[in-house]
Design an enzyme around this catalytic site. Sequence first.
Site, mmCIF file in Angstrom:
data_model
loop_
_atom_site.group_PDB
_atom_site.id
_atom_site.type_symbol
_atom_site.label_atom_id
_atom_site.label_comp_id
_atom_site.label_asym_id
_atom_site.label_seq_id
_atom_site.Cartn_x
_atom_site.Cartn_y
_atom_site.Cartn_z
ATOM 1 N N HIS A 1 -52.561 -4.404 -17.887
ATOM 2 C CA HIS A 1 -52.496 -5.827 -18.075
ATOM 3 C C HIS A 1 -51.244 -6.873 -17.322
ATOM 4 C CE1 HIS A 1 -53.840 -3.657 -21.699
ATOM 5 N NE2 HIS A 1 -54.642 -5.388 -22.455
ATOM 6 N N ASP B 1 -48.287 -5.925 -18.869
ATOM 7 C CA ASP B 1 -47.725 -4.070 -18.379
ATOM 8 C C ASP B 1 -46.272 -4.090 -17.213
ATOM 9 O OD1 ASP B 1 -49.310 -3.767 -20.498
ATOM 10 O OD2 ASP B 1 -50.805 -2.886 -18.963
ATOM 11 N N MET C 1 -58.265 -2.564 -11.347
ATOM 12 C CA MET C 1 -59.343 -4.047 -13.054
ATOM 13 C C MET C 1 -57.834 -3.920 -13.284
ATOM 14 S SD MET C 1 -58.262 -3.383 -16.134
ATOM 15 C CE MET C 1 -59.632 -2.780 -16.980
ATOM 16 N N GLU D 1 -65.329 -6.812 -22.570
ATOM 17 C CA GLU D 1 -64.977 -5.935 -24.134
ATOM 18 C C GLU D 1 -64.902 -6.134 -25.011
ATOM 19 O OE1 GLU D 1 -61.431 -3.498 -22.494
ATOM 20 O OE2 GLU D 1 -61.525 -2.318 -24.567
ATOM 21 N N LYS E 1 -65.093 -5.112 -29.421
ATOM 22 C CA LYS E 1 -64.815 -4.627 -30.392
ATOM 23 C C LYS E 1 -64.695 -5.141 -32.106
ATOM 24 C CE LYS E 1 -60.571 -1.958 -31.268
ATOM 25 N NZ LYS E 1 -58.774 -1.845 -31.151
ATOM 26 N N GLU F 1 -66.006 0.455 -24.028
ATOM 27 C CA GLU F 1 -65.231 0.972 -24.193
ATOM 28 C C GLU F 1 -66.187 2.499 -25.814
ATOM 29 O OE1 GLU F 1 -61.255 0.743 -24.823
ATOM 30 O OE2 GLU F 1 -61.431 1.780 -27.003
ATOM 31 N N HIS G 1 -64.684 1.870 -29.222
ATOM 32 C CA HIS G 1 -65.451 0.259 -30.031
ATOM 33 C C HIS G 1 -66.512 1.173 -30.557
ATOM 34 C CE1 HIS G 1 -61.656 -1.641 -28.012
ATOM 35 N NE2 HIS G 1 -61.042 -0.727 -27.881
ATOM 36 N N ASP H 1 -64.723 1.860 -20.303
ATOM 37 C CA ASP H 1 -63.824 2.424 -21.260
ATOM 38 C C ASP H 1 -63.628 4.292 -21.751
ATOM 39 O OD1 ASP H 1 -61.631 0.498 -19.829
ATOM 40 O OD2 ASP H 1 -61.727 -0.319 -21.700
ATOM 41 N N ASP I 1 -58.651 2.238 -34.942
ATOM 42 C CA ASP I 1 -58.824 2.468 -33.139
ATOM 43 C C ASP I 1 -57.675 4.300 -33.215
ATOM 44 O OD1 ASP I 1 -59.185 2.333 -30.261
ATOM 45 O OD2 ASP I 1 -57.317 0.361 -30.432
ATOM 46 N N ASP J 1 -57.524 6.033 -29.795
ATOM 47 C CA ASP J 1 -57.590 6.112 -28.544
ATOM 48 C C ASP J 1 -58.176 7.959 -27.898
ATOM 49 O OD1 ASP J 1 -58.430 3.257 -27.872
ATOM 50 O OD2 ASP J 1 -56.541 2.998 -27.828
ATOM 51 N N ASP K 1 -59.233 4.542 -21.384
ATOM 52 C CA ASP K 1 -58.491 3.864 -22.270
ATOM 53 C C ASP K 1 -58.141 4.433 -23.287
ATOM 54 O OD1 ASP K 1 -57.044 1.954 -23.219
ATOM 55 O OD2 ASP K 1 -58.681 0.308 -23.072
#
Length: 389
Positions: A56, A59, A90, A183, A185, A219, A222, A247, A257, A259, A289
Site C-alpha cells: 500500500h 506501507d 502489484m 477485491e 470482502k 481472497e 474473504h 490473494d 478475518d 488471514d 495475503d
Amino acid sequence: MPSSYLPRPEHKFTFGLWTVGNTGADPFGKAVRSALTPVELVHLLAEAGAWGVNFHDNDLVPIDATAAERDKIVADFKQALDATGLVVPMATTNLFSDPAFRDGAFTSNDPKVRAYALHKTLRAIDLGVELGAKVYVFWGGREGTETDAGKSALESGQRFREALNFLCEYAIDQKYDLKFALEAKPNEPRGDIYLPTTGAMLGFIATLDHSEMVGVNPEMAHEHMAGLNFMHAVAQAWGAGKLFHIDLNDQNYARYDQDLRFGSQNVKAAFFLVKFLEDVGYAGSRHFDAHAYRTDNLDGVKAFAKGCMRTYLILKEKAEQFKADAEIQALLAEINADDGSMNQFFGLYSTGKAAVLKAHEFDRLALGKRGQPYEKLDQLTIDLLLGAR
Ligand code: GLT
Ligand code: MN
Ligand code: MN
C-alpha cells in the site's frame, strides 16, 4: 526435502509489505513484534525465496512524509529491490487506516473525503507504477455501513463507479501499463462492506466505462467469511477473463478475518484451488495475503512465509499426482462418460434443433437411477492428500 518444494521465480510467489510486516496488533492487544523497515522486509522475503513484494502507498511512504522523505524512502527501496532481484507486480492504496476514511473513501458521504481519496489514489498509482506494478488492487475495506439509515447503497454504488471510471481514465491518460483488480470482502472492518463477494464485483465491473481493464483480486479468506466456495468464485472470474490477481491465505469459515497461513486451515479447499490454478495455467502472481500467528516472533514470521510457498508447492505436486493416478482417472472417466448421442441437442440454437429436442423421448427413470462414485473418488483424494497413496 524434494527440490520441487523450493520456491523459484517462475512460481511468482509474492507477499505484501503488510503481511510479513504485521506486528501482531489486534483489536484486543498491542503489537508483539517490532516493525521492520520496508528494506528489511524486502531482504526477509528474498531470503525466504519470494519473487515479489507488493505494498500500500503508506506501507512504504508514511502518510505524512515530506516530498524529500518520500524520495529517499523510494530510492532506498529501489536499491533493496535491485540488490535482491525482487519485483513489485502489484500496488494498492491504503484507504482505510486514516480516521479521514472512517465512513469510507470513494463512497464517503463527505465530498471532501471522496476527493481526497481520489487525490491519494492518483499519487499512489504513480508510486506503484514507478516501482513497476502492473496490477493495481482496490480493496474497499471502509466502503460500507453499520447502519443504512444515513448512507444510500445505490448512491454509494454510483460514487464507487464514478471513482473507478475517473481512475481508469487517469491510467489511460498517463499511458500506464496497468490493470485494476477489485477485491471483495463481506464485512470487517465495516459491519457490511459494499460488493461483498467476488461475484458481486464481477457484476459491478460490467457497468464500468473501461471494464476491459478491470478484473478481480479474489481472497480465499474473504469468500470463506461469506461461507462460499473460493474455488468456484475463482473459476467464475477465470471464465470471465477477469482473474487479474489472487490473494491466498486461509480462514476458519465462521470467524473474524483471520488471514492465516495458506493451507493451514482447510487443506482440501486449498488443494482444489491450487489444482484449478495449475490446470487452467493461471500465469499471474500467487500473492499471500496473510500473517504469522500473534504468538510468534521473527522466526515465526519467516516460517510463516516459507510455509505458504511450501504448502502451495506440495499441493501443486499433489495435483500432478491426482492427474497421474490411474484409479482416480478411471473414476473420472466413468463419471464423465459420454457416448456422443446427445451432441445433436447441444451448441447453437436452431428452430429445428429445438423441435427435435422437444420430440425426443427420455428415459427419466433410468436417468434418476444412475449414481456417481463421488464417495470413492473423494476418499482417494483424501488418501492422496494425507499421503496414503
Ligand atoms: C488488508 C486486507 C486485505 C487487502 C489488502 C489490500 S489490505 O490487509 O485485509 O485483504 O488485500 O488493501
Ligand atoms: Mn486481501
Ligand atoms: Mn483478509
